[in-house]
Design a protein around this motif. Sequence first.
Motif, PDB file in Angstrom:
ATOM      1  N   HIS A  69     -10.915  26.026  14.077  1.00 16.16           N
ATOM      2  CA  HIS A  69     -11.709  24.977  13.438  1.00 16.16           C
ATOM      3  C   HIS A  69     -10.916  23.675  13.317  1.00 16.16           C
ATOM      4  CE1 HIS A  69     -15.427  27.004  12.474  1.00 16.16           C
ATOM      5  NE2 HIS A  69     -14.750  28.074  12.109  1.00 16.16           N
ATOM      6  N   ARG A  70      -9.627  23.770  13.087  1.00 19.14           N
ATOM      7  CA  ARG A  70      -8.805  22.555  13.057  1.00 19.14           C
ATOM      8  C   ARG A  70      -8.912  21.820  14.381  1.00 19.14           C
ATOM      9  NH1 ARG A  70      -2.771  23.697  14.001  1.00 19.14           N
ATOM     10  NH2 ARG A  70      -3.805  24.162  15.994  1.00 19.14           N
ATOM     11  N   ASP A  71      -8.769  22.547  15.481  1.00 19.52           N
ATOM     12  CA  ASP A  71      -8.812  21.927  16.803  1.00 19.52           C
ATOM     13  C   ASP A  71     -10.197  21.372  17.117  1.00 19.52           C
ATOM     14  OD1 ASP A  71      -6.178  22.627  17.058  1.00 19.52           O
ATOM     15  OD2 ASP A  71      -6.559  24.411  18.288  1.00 19.52           O
ATOM     16  N   ILE A  72     -11.240  22.098  16.715  1.00 19.51           N
ATOM     17  CA  ILE A  72     -12.605  21.619  16.939  1.00 19.51           C
ATOM     18  C   ILE A  72     -12.836  20.303  16.205  1.00 19.51           C
ATOM     19  CG2 ILE A  72     -15.034  22.065  16.388  1.00 19.51           C
ATOM     20  CD1 ILE A  72     -14.528  25.010  16.954  1.00 19.51           C
ATOM     21  N   LEU A  73     -12.430  20.254  14.944  1.00 25.12           N
ATOM     22  CA  LEU A  73     -12.644  19.054  14.136  1.00 25.12           C
ATOM     23  C   LEU A  73     -11.844  17.869  14.664  1.00 25.12           C
ATOM     24  CD1 LEU A  73     -12.576  20.653  10.575  1.00 25.12           C
ATOM     25  CD2 LEU A  73     -14.570  19.859  11.836  1.00 25.12           C
ATOM     26  N   LEU A  74     -10.604  18.114  15.066  1.00 24.40           N
ATOM     27  CA  LEU A  74      -9.780  17.021  15.582  1.00 24.40           C
ATOM     28  C   LEU A  74     -10.324  16.490  16.907  1.00 24.40           C
ATOM     29  CD1 LEU A  74      -6.170  18.307  14.776  1.00 24.40           C
ATOM     30  CD2 LEU A  74      -7.405  16.422  13.684  1.00 24.40           C
ATOM     31  N   THR A  75     -10.878  17.378  17.707  1.00 23.98           N
ATOM     32  CA  THR A  75     -11.441  16.962  18.990  1.00 23.98           C
ATOM     33  C   THR A  75     -12.672  16.085  18.794  1.00 23.98           C
ATOM     34  OG1 THR A  75     -10.648  18.993  20.037  1.00 23.98           O
ATOM     35  CG2 THR A  75     -12.377  17.789  21.185  1.00 23.98           C
ATOM     36  N   ASN A  76     -13.399  16.323  17.711  1.00 24.91           N
ATOM     37  CA  ASN A  76     -14.643  15.589  17.449  1.00 24.91           C
ATOM     38  C   ASN A  76     -14.526  14.784  16.154  1.00 24.91           C
ATOM     39  OD1 ASN A  76     -17.275  14.857  18.120  1.00 24.91           O
ATOM     40  ND2 ASN A  76     -18.205  16.581  17.039  1.00 24.91           N
ATOM     41  N   ARG A  77     -13.341  14.258  15.897  1.00 22.00           N
ATOM     42  CA  ARG A  77     -13.024  13.674  14.590  1.00 22.00           C
ATOM     43  C   ARG A  77     -13.926  12.511  14.184  1.00 22.00           C
ATOM     44  NH1 ARG A  77      -8.514  12.128  17.715  1.00 22.00           N
ATOM     45  NH2 ARG A  77      -7.218  13.716  16.748  1.00 22.00           N
ATOM     46  N   ALA A  78     -14.263  11.633  15.111  1.00 22.42           N
ATOM     47  CA  ALA A  78     -15.059  10.456  14.747  1.00 22.42           C
ATOM     48  C   ALA A  78     -16.449  10.853  14.252  1.00 22.42           C
ATOM     49  CB  ALA A  78     -15.168   9.511  15.939  1.00 22.42           C
ATOM     50  N   ALA A  79     -17.096  11.739  14.989  1.00 21.12           N
ATOM     51  CA  ALA A  79     -18.445  12.165  14.599  1.00 21.12           C
ATOM     52  C   ALA A  79     -18.414  12.956  13.298  1.00 21.12           C
ATOM     53  CB  ALA A  79     -19.071  13.004  15.718  1.00 21.12           C
ATOM     54  N   VAL A  80     -17.420  13.821  13.145  1.00 21.19           N
ATOM     55  CA  VAL A  80     -17.313  14.616  11.919  1.00 21.19           C
ATOM     56  C   VAL A  80     -17.067  13.703  10.717  1.00 21.19           C
ATOM     57  CG1 VAL A  80     -15.992  16.388  10.707  1.00 21.19           C
ATOM     58  CG2 VAL A  80     -16.487  16.658  13.140  1.00 21.19           C
ATOM     59  N   ALA A  81     -16.216  12.701  10.883  1.00 25.49           N
ATOM     60  CA  ALA A  81     -15.921  11.775   9.782  1.00 25.49           C
ATOM     61  C   ALA A  81     -17.177  11.043   9.328  1.00 25.49           C
ATOM     62  CB  ALA A  81     -14.848  10.779  10.211  1.00 25.49           C
ATOM     63  N   ARG A  82     -18.021  10.654  10.286  1.00 25.81           N
ATOM     64  CA  ARG A  82     -19.268   9.964   9.922  1.00 25.81           C
ATOM     65  C   ARG A  82     -20.177  10.878   9.105  1.00 25.81           C
ATOM     66  NH1 ARG A  82     -18.744   7.905  15.221  1.00 25.81           N
ATOM     67  NH2 ARG A  82     -20.185   9.467  16.051  1.00 25.81           N
ATOM     68  N   TRP A  83     -20.255  12.143   9.497  1.00 30.91           N
ATOM     69  CA  TRP A  83     -21.103  13.074   8.758  1.00 30.91           C
ATOM     70  C   TRP A  83     -20.518  13.395   7.387  1.00 30.91           C
ATOM     71  CZ3 TRP A  83     -25.949  14.039   9.252  1.00 30.91           C
ATOM     72  CH2 TRP A  83     -26.573  13.910  10.491  1.00 30.91           C
ATOM     73  N   ILE A  84     -19.201  13.430   7.280  1.00 35.94           N
ATOM     74  CA  ILE A  84     -18.582  13.644   5.971  1.00 35.94           C
ATOM     75  C   ILE A  84     -18.930  12.485   5.043  1.00 35.94           C
ATOM     76  CG2 ILE A  84     -16.375  13.710   4.738  1.00 35.94           C
ATOM     77  CD1 ILE A  84     -15.232  15.344   7.033  1.00 35.94           C
ATOM     78  N   ASP A  85     -18.908  11.258   5.570  1.00 35.96           N
ATOM     79  CA  ASP A  85     -19.286  10.091   4.765  1.00 35.96           C
ATOM     80  C   ASP A  85     -20.720  10.236   4.252  1.00 35.96           C
ATOM     81  OD1 ASP A  85     -16.844   8.854   5.052  1.00 35.96           O
ATOM     82  OD2 ASP A  85     -17.463   7.606   6.756  1.00 35.96           O
ATOM     83  N   THR A  86     -21.612  10.649   5.142  1.00 37.83           N
ATOM     84  CA  THR A  86     -23.016  10.827   4.749  1.00 37.83           C
ATOM     85  C   THR A  86     -23.151  11.913   3.690  1.00 37.83           C
ATOM     86  OG1 THR A  86     -23.784  10.143   6.943  1.00 37.83           O
ATOM     87  CG2 THR A  86     -25.328  11.401   5.591  1.00 37.83           C
ATOM     88  N   TYR A  87     -22.407  12.992   3.866  1.00 32.98           N
ATOM     89  CA  TYR A  87     -22.453  14.111   2.918  1.00 32.98           C
ATOM     90  C   TYR A  87     -21.926  13.687   1.552  1.00 32.98           C
ATOM     91  CZ  TYR A  87     -22.030  19.013   1.417  1.00 32.98           C
ATOM     92  OH  TYR A  87     -22.160  20.209   0.764  1.00 32.98           O
ATOM     93  N   VAL A  88     -20.822  12.955   1.553  1.00 31.37           N
ATOM     94  CA  VAL A  88     -20.240  12.478   0.292  1.00 31.37           C
ATOM     95  C   VAL A  88     -21.214  11.540  -0.421  1.00 31.37           C
ATOM     96  CG1 VAL A  88     -18.412  11.054  -0.711  1.00 31.37           C
ATOM     97  CG2 VAL A  88     -17.844  12.768   1.022  1.00 31.37           C
ATOM     98  N   GLU A  89     -21.854  10.653   0.328  1.00 35.38           N
ATOM     99  CA  GLU A  89     -22.835   9.743  -0.266  1.00 35.38           C
ATOM    100  C   GLU A  89     -23.983  10.518  -0.904  1.00 35.38           C
ATOM    101  OE1 GLU A  89     -24.076   7.161   2.840  1.00 35.38           O
ATOM    102  OE2 GLU A  89     -22.140   6.127   3.009  1.00 35.38           O
ATOM    103  N   THR A  90     -24.409  11.585  -0.245  1.00 35.08           N
ATOM    104  CA  THR A  90     -25.488  12.412  -0.790  1.00 35.08           C
ATOM    105  C   THR A  90     -25.049  13.084  -2.087  1.00 35.08           C
ATOM    106  OG1 THR A  90     -26.290  12.845   1.459  1.00 35.08           O
ATOM    107  CG2 THR A  90     -27.089  14.293  -0.293  1.00 35.08           C
ATOM    108  N   LEU A  91     -23.838  13.628  -2.103  1.00 35.93           N
ATOM    109  CA  LEU A  91     -23.317  14.271  -3.309  1.00 35.93           C
ATOM    110  C   LEU A  91     -23.175  13.269  -4.455  1.00 35.93           C
ATOM    111  CD1 LEU A  91     -20.531  16.595  -1.831  1.00 35.93           C
ATOM    112  CD2 LEU A  91     -22.729  17.297  -2.793  1.00 35.93           C
ATOM    113  N   LEU A  92     -22.710  12.075  -4.143  1.00 29.79           N
ATOM    114  CA  LEU A  92     -22.545  11.050  -5.179  1.00 29.79           C
ATOM    115  C   LEU A  92     -23.894  10.623  -5.745  1.00 29.79           C
ATOM    116  CD1 LEU A  92     -19.716   8.818  -3.635  1.00 29.79           C
ATOM    117  CD2 LEU A  92     -19.542  10.428  -5.558  1.00 29.79           C
ATOM    118  N   SER A  93     -24.915  10.624  -4.899  1.00 27.69           N
ATOM    119  CA  SER A  93     -26.259  10.286  -5.367  1.00 27.69           C
ATOM    120  C   SER A  93     -26.761  11.342  -6.346  1.00 27.69           C
ATOM    121  CB  SER A  93     -27.214  10.173  -4.178  1.00 27.69           C
ATOM    122  OG  SER A  93     -28.538   9.921  -4.607  1.00 27.69           O
TER     123      SER A  93
END
Length: 215
Positions: A118-142
């Motif tokens: 999973h570390r390697d998968i996430l690092l390989t797709n880091r930009a897309a994963v980071a964008r989704w983490i931002d969206t997820y965090v925004e949802t949690l904060l809401s």
Amino acid sequence: HVDFIGGHPMAGKSASLTAAEATLFQGATWVICPSVRAGGPAVRNVLGIVGALGAESFFVDPVEHDSYVAGISHLPFVAAASLMRATATDTAWRDMKTLSSTGFKDTTRLALGNPAMHRDILLTNRAAVARWIDTYVETLLSVKASLLAADDVARDQLLEFFTEAQDDRARVEVRDTRESEQAGSVEGSITRENMSEHVGRMFLGGMGKRRKTPR
């Protein structure tokens, strides 16, 4: 000339290889990302293999693919691992663990996945994963903001949020049910003969269809 056609099934289980099933891919979605130079015959051969396995082909652009799987595959692992660490590192975890039941175990199941993989998968797709983490965090904060407000408006917002989430999840269940029905309708379609034919065409081209000439 090599016809490169990326692809993989969106299916799997948490069990080991000893629990392999011949019908694992039946009714599952199989992503196909042909390169711009991939020829029609090569694509058709891949489609033949996917069809022989009972899966449904889904063509998608590689960039879109990375964004999609970041949201529905990679982010869930991050969420499960984060929930696991957030609770397991709490000083009260020893007692909390005793109270954990199916909800917690189902939600954190993905945290049991191979850490290095999973570390390697996430690092390989880091930009897309980071964008989704931002969206997820925004949802949690809401959700957090509505909880802290605790007024009538916030109560309505929470109810609407959870209702919409329930509806969204229910639609996923409907899709899974349809796929299960499709899998049942194609059961038995995978045979040694048709699979060997498709594999032969893919790797041997015309040679895969040759028959021995009677002497």
